[in-house]
Design a protein around this motif. Structure first.
Motif, PDB file in Angstrom:
ATOM      1  N   UNK A 187      -2.706  -4.944   7.497  1.00  0.00           N
ATOM      2  CA  UNK A 187      -2.644  -3.914   8.700  1.00  0.00           C
ATOM      3  C   UNK A 187      -1.510  -2.966   8.332  1.00  0.00           C
ATOM      4  N   UNK A 188      -0.621  -3.568   7.839  1.00  0.00           N
ATOM      5  CA  UNK A 188       0.518  -2.280   7.517  1.00  0.00           C
ATOM      6  C   UNK A 188       1.502  -1.472   8.889  1.00  0.00           C
ATOM      7  N   UNK A 189       1.916  -0.848   8.515  1.00  0.00           N
ATOM      8  CA  UNK A 189       3.000  -0.693   9.919  1.00  0.00           C
ATOM      9  C   UNK A 189       2.635   0.973  10.256  1.00  0.00           C
ATOM     10  N   UNK A 190       2.986   1.298  10.983  1.00  0.00           N
ATOM     11  CA  UNK A 190       3.374   2.645  11.182  1.00  0.00           C
ATOM     12  C   UNK A 190       4.503   3.305  12.051  1.00  0.00           C
ATOM     13  N   UNK A 191       4.806   4.046  11.633  1.00  0.00           N
ATOM     14  CA  UNK A 191       6.252   5.386  12.133  1.00  0.00           C
ATOM     15  C   UNK A 191       5.773   6.628  13.001  1.00  0.00           C
ATOM     16  N   UNK A 192       6.231   6.752  14.177  1.00  0.00           N
ATOM     17  CA  UNK A 192       6.584   8.019  14.742  1.00  0.00           C
ATOM     18  C   UNK A 192       7.070   8.888  14.362  1.00  0.00           C
ATOM     19  N   UNK A 193       7.505   9.934  14.288  1.00  0.00           N
ATOM     20  CA  UNK A 193       8.230  10.608  14.502  1.00  0.00           C
ATOM     21  C   UNK A 193       7.607  12.103  14.762  1.00  0.00           C
ATOM     22  N   UNK A 206      12.662   8.762  14.300  1.00  0.00           N
ATOM     23  CA  UNK A 206      11.635   8.279  14.383  1.00  0.00           C
ATOM     24  C   UNK A 206      11.650   7.788  16.027  1.00  0.00           C
ATOM     25  N   UNK A 207      10.404   8.073  16.867  1.00  0.00           N
ATOM     26  CA  UNK A 207      10.600   7.760  17.684  1.00  0.00           C
ATOM     27  C   UNK A 207      10.261   6.523  18.427  1.00  0.00           C
TER      28      UNK A 207
END
Length: 91
Positions: A65-71, A77-78
């Motif tokens: 799956x991994x990860x996510x980052x919303x910026x 980073x939000x």
């Protein structure tokens, strides 16, 4: 990271990896020089600690799956989290 032409040339001549230079900046022991500059060195203890952490990160990278980052546009980073489904179109 900004580098002078001299530093770029020396890094290439000495086969120093850019990521290792970044790690030195982040985690290196700082030693002040007489002319006011900072010398940064990764101690053996810190190198072992980083090696352990990198092994853990490699295990996480192999998970499906991994990860996510919303910026924001300026990379603030939000939010972040683990991916549980396909997100927006992958770039």
């Amino acid at each position: 990271m900004k580098m002078t032409r001299h530093a770029t040339s020396r890094a290439a001549q000495r086969a120093l990896d850019y990521l290792l230079l970044e790690l030195s900046l982040q985690f290196g022991e700082k030693i002040s020089t007489p002319d006011g500059k900072q010398l940064l060195c990764l101690s053996l203890k810190m190198r072992k600690k980083l090696a352990r952490k990198l092994r853990q990160l490699l295990q996480q990278l192999e998970k499906p799956a991994g990860q996510f980052v919303l910026t924001t546009d300026d990379e603030t980073i939000i939010t972040c989290g683990h991916r549980t489904r396909k997100l927006l179109k992958e770039v």
